[in-house]
Design an enzyme around this catalytic site. Structure first.
Site, short mmCIF file in Angstrom:
data_model
loop_
_atom_site.label_atom_id
_atom_site.label_comp_id
_atom_site.label_asym_id
_atom_site.label_seq_id
_atom_site.Cartn_x
_atom_site.Cartn_y
_atom_site.Cartn_z
CG PHE A 129 -2.18 0.85 1.25
CD1 PHE A 129 -3.28 0.67 0.70
CD2 PHE A 129 -1.90 2.15 1.67
CE1 PHE A 129 -4.28 1.41 0.77
CE2 PHE A 129 -2.91 3.12 1.84
CZ PHE A 129 -4.10 2.67 1.23
CG ASP A 198 -0.01 -2.36 7.16
OD1 ASP A 198 -1.21 -2.89 7.49
OD2 ASP A 198 0.02 -1.35 6.67
CE1 TYR A 223 -9.45 3.00 6.24
CE2 TYR A 223 -8.43 4.27 8.16
CZ TYR A 223 -8.55 3.81 6.94
OH TYR A 223 -7.43 4.10 6.13
CE LYS A 224 -7.91 -0.18 4.82
NZ LYS A 224 -6.22 -0.05 4.64
NE ARG A 411 -9.90 -2.95 -3.06
CZ ARG A 411 -9.43 -2.22 -1.89
NH1 ARG A 411 -8.34 -2.54 -1.34
NH2 ARG A 411 -10.18 -1.15 -1.55
C1 LIG Z 1 -5.78 0.98 4.42
C2 LIG Z 1 -4.07 0.84 4.73
C3 LIG Z 1 -3.44 2.00 5.03
C4 LIG Z 1 -4.21 3.34 5.51
O1 LIG Z 1 -3.39 4.02 6.37
P1 LIG Z 1 -4.10 5.41 7.08
O2 LIG Z 1 -2.85 5.98 7.39
O3 LIG Z 1 -4.84 4.90 7.80
O4 LIG Z 1 -4.60 6.24 5.96
C5 LIG Z 1 -2.17 1.47 5.31
N1 LIG Z 1 -1.47 0.53 5.10
C6 LIG Z 1 -2.24 -0.36 4.30
C7 LIG Z 1 -1.71 -1.75 3.95
C8 LIG Z 1 -3.74 -0.29 4.03
O5 LIG Z 1 -4.29 -1.25 3.47
#
Ligand SMILES: *Cc1c(COP(=O)(O)O)cnc(C)c1O
Length: 452
Positions: A129, A198, A223-224, A411
């Site tokens: 990400f 992560d 939030y996921k 997705r």
């Molecule tokens: C959704 C996601 C994030 C989001 O990071 P924020 O700092 O909360 O915006 C980071 N890393 C991964 C792998 C994600 O899927």
């Protein structure tokens, strides 16, 4: 062939079915985007109202003690811990994933600098990400280190003596492919490399065993799959062998051993509390608490094992139905078929570029524009297909492909807490209709919006 009746029978036998009642699901929506923003727990509106109207409005500053605001990040961390294989007092819910990554990567690099100063590289995946890569890039620039981005098949060979930290996302956000955390961690440790995992697409979605895998650091999203609400606080876990070794770099007063002594010198709190920075977002934490409470309700129904069994059944069914009912439309599968390598989402692909599949369907292609404005056209149609599905109430999302493979991604996340088997059937039926009729080629579905 699988039928609608088969899907209804699966719902009737589903031990997790009662959990759906814990959520507000809008009428006419099949929500396959819980991997991006989870749905609202029913309890959240009343809980947030109570925090505002009673705790804040009436109790005011006394609520830090009377309502237990002061240790809410630790309490939520303890509530989450068993779902990610962490122990008590090893997790706090706080800040964002990006910020927590900055803290743990800094701490890991400090440990590496002390134990093995010759190690100058940080490894990650090119398909990680982007925020993870940006944070790592910034830290590497600051410290004169090299960030090396790899393809998944290159990781094993890259674990060399010049590497300080291996930073991976357990389940890939774009493909849904899942790493073997224990095996990769063991291989990294064998070469003296620290690991950061992560869990954004893992926490609450797939079994995770941080301690059993002997991981070093971990972060993830609220939030996921945890359904904590937009911008919910994230979480951070540090293996107890490392927690007290270093300050984290954002040494704010909430991570101080005794914040209310107001001493001019920083003295880090023992344990994971030092990973807090400033004053905590109590309203957001209270909303996250409602998301975590649904997991408490899942425990007597079979816990993570039951969630995982259902998640795999949902994603297997979706793959099978797409193959049975949507053949001939140029769709591919980016998500691994092997259960051990699959998260809780399915990613379909459409090719873009000169070899993109021909536009099909009964509607004339006039008005159809290149959604992404890629030079030379050759749009995949993936963005427009997702938009056409959203217009029908089937909410998934689109992720642009990387240029190497010329594949855009459609997705679909399957959250076993509230998605049923009939939902999967209906989602595929809509996809089939969108493709068969060429509905997605309408101009309205080809206007790119800011958030995909
Ligand atoms: C959704 C996601 C994030 C989001 O990071 P924020 O700092 O909360 O915006 C980071 N890393 C991964 C792998 C994600 O899927």
């Amino acid at each position: 062939m699988t039928t609608l009746q088969d899907c209804r029978a699966l719902d009737a036998q589903d031990p997790l079915r009662p959990l759906r009642d814990h959520f507000t699901l809008p009428e006419g929506v099949i929500y396959l985007d819980g991997n991006s923003l989870g749905v609202a727990p029913k309890a959240v509106a009343a809980r947030v109202a109570d925090v505002v109207q009673r705790e804040w409005s009436q109790d005011l500053i006394r609520a830090w003690n009377s309502a237990g605001w002061v240790d809410l990040p630790q309490r939520l961390g303890n509530q989450l811990a068993p779902w990610i294989g962490a122990g008590p007092d090893e997790v706090v819910c706080t800040d964002t994933t990006s910020i927590n990554l900055y803290k743990v990567l800094s701490a890991a690099l400090n440990i590496a600098r002390e134990d093995a100063p010759q190690r100058k590289r940080v490894l990650s995946e090119r398909s990680n990400f982007p925020t993870d890569l940006y944070i790592a890039e910034a830290l590497c620039r600051e410290r004169g280190l090299e960030l090396v981005l790899l393809e998944p098949e290159e990781i094993a060979a890259a674990l060399q003596d010049d590497v300080a930290v291996l930073m991976l996302t357990h389940v890939n956000y774009r493909t849904g492919a899942m790493h073997d955390m224990a095996a990769i961690t063991a291989a990294a440790h064998a070469r003296g490399i620290l690991t950061i995992w992560d869990l954004c697409h893992s926490a609450g979605a797939v079994p995770v065993h941080l301690n059993a895998a002997n991981a070093d650091f971990s972060i993830g999203c609220g939030y996921k799959y945890l359904n904590g609400g937009p911008g919910a606080p994230a979480f951070v876990w540090v293996h107890p062998r490392h927690t007290d070794r270093f300050w984290q770099p954002l040494a704010g007063w909430f991570g101080h051993a005794a914040p209310f002594e107001f001493t001019p010198e920083y003295r880090p709190a023992p344990g994971i509390r030092r990973y807090l920075c400033g004053t905590q977002p109590i309203i957001s934490l209270s909303a996250l608490q409602c998301g975590l409470a649904v997991f408490d309700a899942a425990t007597p129904l079979g816990g993570m094992q039951a969630l995982r069994t259902k998640s795999l059944a949902l994603t297997d069914l979706f793959i099978r139905l797409v193959e049975e009912r949507c053949a001939g439309h140029g769709l591919g599968l980016a998500t691994p078929r092997a259960h051990a390598q699959r998260g809780s989402q399915v990613c379909l692909t459409r090719e873009y570029g000169p070899h993109a599949p021909p536009l099909r369907g009964s509607l004339p292609p006039e008005g159809a524009v290149t959604a992404l404005g890629r030079p030379g056209g050759g749009d995949s149609g993936a963005y427009a297909i997702v938009q056409a599905l959203i217009a029908r109430g089937v909410i998934g999302d689109f992720r642009a492909g990387d240029n190497g493979k010329h594949l855009d991604i459609l997705r679909f996340g399957f959250t076993p807490l509230y998605i049923g088997f009939e939902d999967v059937w209906n989602a595929v039926e809509h996809l089939k209709q969108v493709l068969d009729t060429g509905e997605w080629q309408r101009a309205e579905f080809n206007q790119k919006q800011a958030v995909t």
